[in-house]
Design a protein around this motif. Structure first.
Motif, PDB file in Angstrom:
ATOM      1  N   LEU A 100      33.903 -29.882 -63.860  1.00 53.82           N
ATOM      2  CA  LEU A 100      32.590 -29.882 -63.218  1.00 53.82           C
ATOM      3  C   LEU A 100      31.537 -30.537 -64.117  1.00 53.82           C
ATOM      4  O   LEU A 100      30.672 -31.284 -63.648  1.00 53.82           O
ATOM      5  CB  LEU A 100      32.169 -28.443 -62.903  1.00 53.82           C
ATOM      6  N   ILE A 101      31.640 -30.261 -65.411  1.00 50.00           N
ATOM      7  CA  ILE A 101      30.669 -30.816 -66.358  1.00 50.00           C
ATOM      8  C   ILE A 101      30.911 -32.301 -66.575  1.00 50.00           C
ATOM      9  O   ILE A 101      29.988 -33.122 -66.522  1.00 50.00           O
ATOM     10  CB  ILE A 101      30.739 -30.042 -67.684  1.00 50.00           C
ATOM     11  N   HIS A 103      28.621 -32.678 -62.146  1.00 51.57           N
ATOM     12  CA  HIS A 103      28.206 -31.803 -61.057  1.00 51.57           C
ATOM     13  C   HIS A 103      27.353 -30.639 -61.536  1.00 51.57           C
ATOM     14  O   HIS A 103      26.687 -29.980 -60.733  1.00 51.57           O
ATOM     15  CB  HIS A 103      29.432 -31.275 -60.306  1.00 51.57           C
ATOM     16  N   THR A 104      27.427 -30.330 -62.816  1.00 49.93           N
ATOM     17  CA  THR A 104      26.568 -29.287 -63.379  1.00 49.93           C
ATOM     18  C   THR A 104      26.287 -29.640 -64.834  1.00 49.93           C
ATOM     19  O   THR A 104      27.041 -30.389 -65.460  1.00 49.93           O
ATOM     20  CB  THR A 104      27.212 -27.900 -63.253  1.00 49.93           C
ATOM     21  N   SER A 105      25.206 -29.115 -65.363  1.00 56.14           N
ATOM     22  CA  SER A 105      24.776 -29.518 -66.697  1.00 56.14           C
ATOM     23  C   SER A 105      25.417 -28.669 -67.782  1.00 56.14           C
ATOM     24  O   SER A 105      25.880 -27.553 -67.539  1.00 56.14           O
ATOM     25  CB  SER A 105      23.254 -29.418 -66.808  1.00 56.14           C
ATOM     26  N   ASP A 147      21.458 -24.039 -68.606  1.00 51.17           N
ATOM     27  CA  ASP A 147      22.640 -24.599 -67.937  1.00 51.17           C
ATOM     28  C   ASP A 147      23.275 -23.575 -67.003  1.00 51.17           C
ATOM     29  O   ASP A 147      23.703 -23.901 -65.887  1.00 51.17           O
ATOM     30  CB  ASP A 147      23.673 -25.057 -68.981  1.00 51.17           C
ATOM     31  N   ALA A 187      21.165 -23.255 -63.981  1.00 53.68           N
ATOM     32  CA  ALA A 187      21.340 -24.401 -63.077  1.00 53.68           C
ATOM     33  C   ALA A 187      22.624 -24.273 -62.281  1.00 53.68           C
ATOM     34  O   ALA A 187      22.667 -24.548 -61.080  1.00 53.68           O
ATOM     35  CB  ALA A 187      21.333 -25.703 -63.887  1.00 53.68           C
ATOM     36  N   PHE A 188      23.699 -23.844 -62.967  1.00 53.96           N
ATOM     37  CA  PHE A 188      24.982 -23.665 -62.271  1.00 53.96           C
ATOM     38  C   PHE A 188      24.854 -22.613 -61.170  1.00 53.96           C
ATOM     39  O   PHE A 188      25.261 -22.840 -60.021  1.00 53.96           O
ATOM     40  CB  PHE A 188      26.061 -23.259 -63.274  1.00 53.96           C
ATOM     41  N   LYS A 189      24.263 -21.470 -61.523  1.00 54.57           N
ATOM     42  CA  LYS A 189      24.193 -20.374 -60.553  1.00 54.57           C
ATOM     43  C   LYS A 189      23.176 -20.654 -59.454  1.00 54.57           C
ATOM     44  O   LYS A 189      23.232 -20.039 -58.387  1.00 54.57           O
ATOM     45  CB  LYS A 189      23.879 -19.067 -61.270  1.00 54.57           C
ATOM     46  N   ASN A 225      23.058 -23.530 -57.997  1.00 58.13           N
ATOM     47  CA  ASN A 225      23.714 -24.481 -57.100  1.00 58.13           C
ATOM     48  C   ASN A 225      25.064 -23.983 -56.604  1.00 58.13           C
ATOM     49  O   ASN A 225      25.459 -24.274 -55.483  1.00 58.13           O
ATOM     50  CB  ASN A 225      23.908 -25.821 -57.819  1.00 58.13           C
ATOM     51  N   PHE A 226      25.778 -23.202 -57.458  1.00 63.43           N
ATOM     52  CA  PHE A 226      27.148 -22.815 -57.140  1.00 63.43           C
ATOM     53  C   PHE A 226      27.325 -21.302 -57.221  1.00 63.43           C
ATOM     54  O   PHE A 226      26.554 -20.595 -57.881  1.00 63.43           O
ATOM     55  CB  PHE A 226      28.137 -23.456 -58.127  1.00 63.43           C
ATOM     56  N   GLN A 275      29.242 -24.327 -52.927  1.00 68.01           N
ATOM     57  CA  GLN A 275      27.823 -24.638 -53.042  1.00 68.01           C
ATOM     58  C   GLN A 275      27.012 -23.664 -52.190  1.00 68.01           C
ATOM     59  O   GLN A 275      27.370 -23.378 -51.038  1.00 68.01           O
ATOM     60  CB  GLN A 275      27.554 -26.076 -52.584  1.00 68.01           C
TER      61      GLN A 275
END
Length: 615
Positions: free
Chosen positions: A519-520, A524-526, A546, A549-551, A553-554, A595
């Motif tokens: 993913l990184i 797709h995620t930081s 980070d 940001a992940f949580k 979006n996903f 997502q």
């Protein structure tokens, strides 16, 4: 239309396509792969049961194509085959061991003018892993040969050359025995398809696997192990089938016998049910096995006093359904002997019985249990919670464990039920940890090593800022709470901890490290590139921004299941029904991650609102 070859062989009863092609090649004096090249008929296409290939083979041999297709497995996708209208996993029908009945093979040879190796044919009803019996001769099937190479394994004429003399002499004949009820069931399903019996409502392969696993569990009532000789596996299927033939009533009765007679009263479902529990919990997780998993899970929830600190079939228990005298006494901080008398007086449970095994409805008994006096002293509270005096004093100074009664002239008293509920809340959704190693630490050690107060760690757990909480197996109370030390350091912004490693982050959200890394890497995620404080190598870390940001979006399947208060198996089935796919815009495997925008658009769930937005 393809012409019939001058030199051919007849299709034997229930013969498979690969067997017929091997014999046809041998009849024409040529190796099967070369024969396939000459005829424009790849052997693999016949092995896979491709309709056009089987039609071509039928034309070459002059046999009826419908009869040929009837007993030839058809490869469909993802290591799956369709055979007799039923789906099979490759392991269940394409074993490296080829079995058969030597008496049938001998009859093939005796009824033909051809050499025995050209006359002997492999029957389709010998292929399923669960098929162990020849109904024509009343004999167990035997292993004819074992070969890992697919072409060599299924070039049957060549293999029969090697063992034809042993077959003709009777040296390989299987043991004579009566057909079991399971043998008759499997034969009927293969010949006629499902009927209206309870077991016939399920896929044949899954039903047979369940009979096998249940039999392996039940055999331990007679001997100490579920392992038996390969030649006796038919008995395991029969033991399981006897229970299944009576439907859910018979299966639940069998599960109750295992619960009452296997092991010690204090041992859990995994120990009691052995391989049946392990396979259904961790391996057989697709939809075909869902009814059997649900049957076992529901039985355990109805007969075991499991609560939020426990794990069942790989998933945390979110709500208690049953209490035993022991679990209720533990929550109330009472002597089990006294509690049993009180419960018996209230008509909730019998006066005599086993305090660990006897269970009662937790919800129905809740009003009565709530009415029981459960106030305890500080020493009693510490003993029950396995909480040291020093930790207790520190936590009291941090605002935790305030006494419920503290009137003048009396020693302060604490509501033990509230204290236990507080510990349970901290452990909700916790991972079971067998061996802590250096990554997992209890709250006392964590606060000592980082020179902070234990109340600070509890604040982080209560606020949801720590994702990975563990429960030490075999331990209870405050002493059983573990935190992932690397995550704790990161949340506290320690200067020598640039963030969570990708491995630690992946495990905290329910992904495999390679899936999180992908993913990184794919953007797709930081993630934050930083230097490892030990190795000084530069690597990716997940810092607080980070992770946010992940949580944002996903969400992973495990976290969504806990959020919705359901098992991940049932959630996965619901997502599949609603045609909600895992995140994979480029076809790569990013694991069970979704997502939020897709879930919200489908009305499945809404992303949680951050706490600072609620203020």
């Amino acid at each position: 239309m393809t012409s019939r070859l001058p030199l051919t062989v007849s299709l034997n009863l229930r013969e498979t396509g690969f067997s017929l092609m091997s014999r046809l090649a041998a009849r024409n004096g040529i190796e099967v792969s070369e024969f396939g090249q000459d005829m424009g008929l790849p052997f693999k296409s016949v092995i896979d049961g491709e309709p056009d290939a089987l039609q071509h083979l039928a034309d070459l041999s002059g046999c009826n194509s419908d009869d040929l297709r009837a007993w030839s497995p058809h490869y469909i996708a993802s290591r799956s085959y369709l055979f007799r209208g039923e789906p099979y996993h490759a392991r269940g029908i394409r074993s490296t061991i080829v079995r058969g009945c030597p008496l049938c093979l001998r009859e093939d040879a005796e009824a033909s003018d051809l050499p025995p190796y050209q006359a002997m044919a492999i029957k389709g009803d010998w292929l399923p892993r669960h098929s162990t019996y020849c109904h024509l001769h009343g004999r167990s099937l035997v292993d004819l040969w074992k070969e890992s190479n697919l072409t060599r394994r299924l070039d049957t004429a060549e293999r029969f050359k090697e063992i034809a003399s042993a077959i003709m002499s009777g040296e390989l004949d299987g043991d004579a025995r009566e057909a079991t009820d399971f043998d008759e069931y499997l034969n009927r399903r293969l010949l006629q398809g499902p009927s209206n019996s309870w077991l016939d409502q399920y896929r044949l392969y899954a039903a047979c696997v369940f009979c096998d696993l249940l039999g392996r569990a039940l055999v331990r009532l007679e001997c100490p192990t579920s392992r038996v000789d390969a030649g006796s596996s038919w008995a395991l299927y029969q033991m399981g089938y006897e229970a299944c033939s009576e439907g859910e009533t018979g299966i639940l009765a069998a599960l109750s016998r295992l619960r009452d007679q296997i092991g010690e009263p204090w041992e859990g479902p995994k120990k009691k049910y052995g391989v049946l529990y392990d396979r259904l919990a961790y391996d057989l997780t697709d939809d075909d096995y869902a009814p059997f998993r649900a049957l076992l899970r529901d039985h355990i929830l109805e007969t075991w006093p499991l609560g939020p600190m426990d794990e069942l079939m790989g998933e945390p228990v979110l709500e208690r359904k049953k209490h035993s005298v022991i679990t209720a006494a533990h929550e109330l901080g009472m002597d089990p002997r006294l509690l049993r008398k009180l419960l018996a007086d209230a008509g909730i449970i019998d006066l005599e019985g086993d305090d660990q095994r006897d269970v009662f409805d937790a919800n129905l008994a809740a009003p009565f249990l709530n009415s029981i006096d459960h106030q305890v002293s500080a020493l009693e509270l510490q003993k029950d919670l396995k909480l040291s005096r020093s930790q207790f004093d520190l936590l009291r100074k941090d605002g935790y464990f305030t006494p419920t009664l503290g009137a003048a002239g009396h020693k302060p008293l604490w509501d033990l039920r509230q204290a236990r509920a507080f510990i349970n809340d901290l452990l909700r959704g916790a991972e079971t940890i067998v061996s802590p190693g250096r990554h997992w630490v209890d709250l006392a050690k964590a606060s000592q090593r980082l020179k902070i107060r234990p109340g600070q760690v509890i604040d982080l757990i209560s606020d949801g800022r720590l994702n990975r909480i563990g429960k030490l197996e075999g331990e209870t109370g405050y002493a059983s709470i573990l935190v992932f030390f690397e995550e704790l350091k990161n949340v506290l912004n320690r200067p020598n901890a640039p963030g969570m490693t990708i491995d630690a982050f992946a495990r905290s959200v329910g992904l495999k490290p390679r899936q999180a890394g992908r993913l990184i890497r794919k953007g797709h995620t930081s993630a934050t590139m930083a230097r490892n404080p030990k190795t000084h190598a530069r690597q990716y870390y997940m810092q607080e921004q980070d992770i946010a940001a992940f949580k944002g979006n996903f969400v992973t399947l495990r976290e969504l299941a806990i959020l919705r208060g359901q098992s991940w198996q049932s959630l996965r089935a619901a997502l599949k029904k609603d045609q909600v796919s895992q995140f994979s815009p480029d076809g790569l495997d990013y694991g069970p991650v979704f997502q939020w925008s897709v879930l919200e658009a489908c009305g499945i769930a809404n992303r949680p609102v951050p706490q600072d937005e609620n203020r």
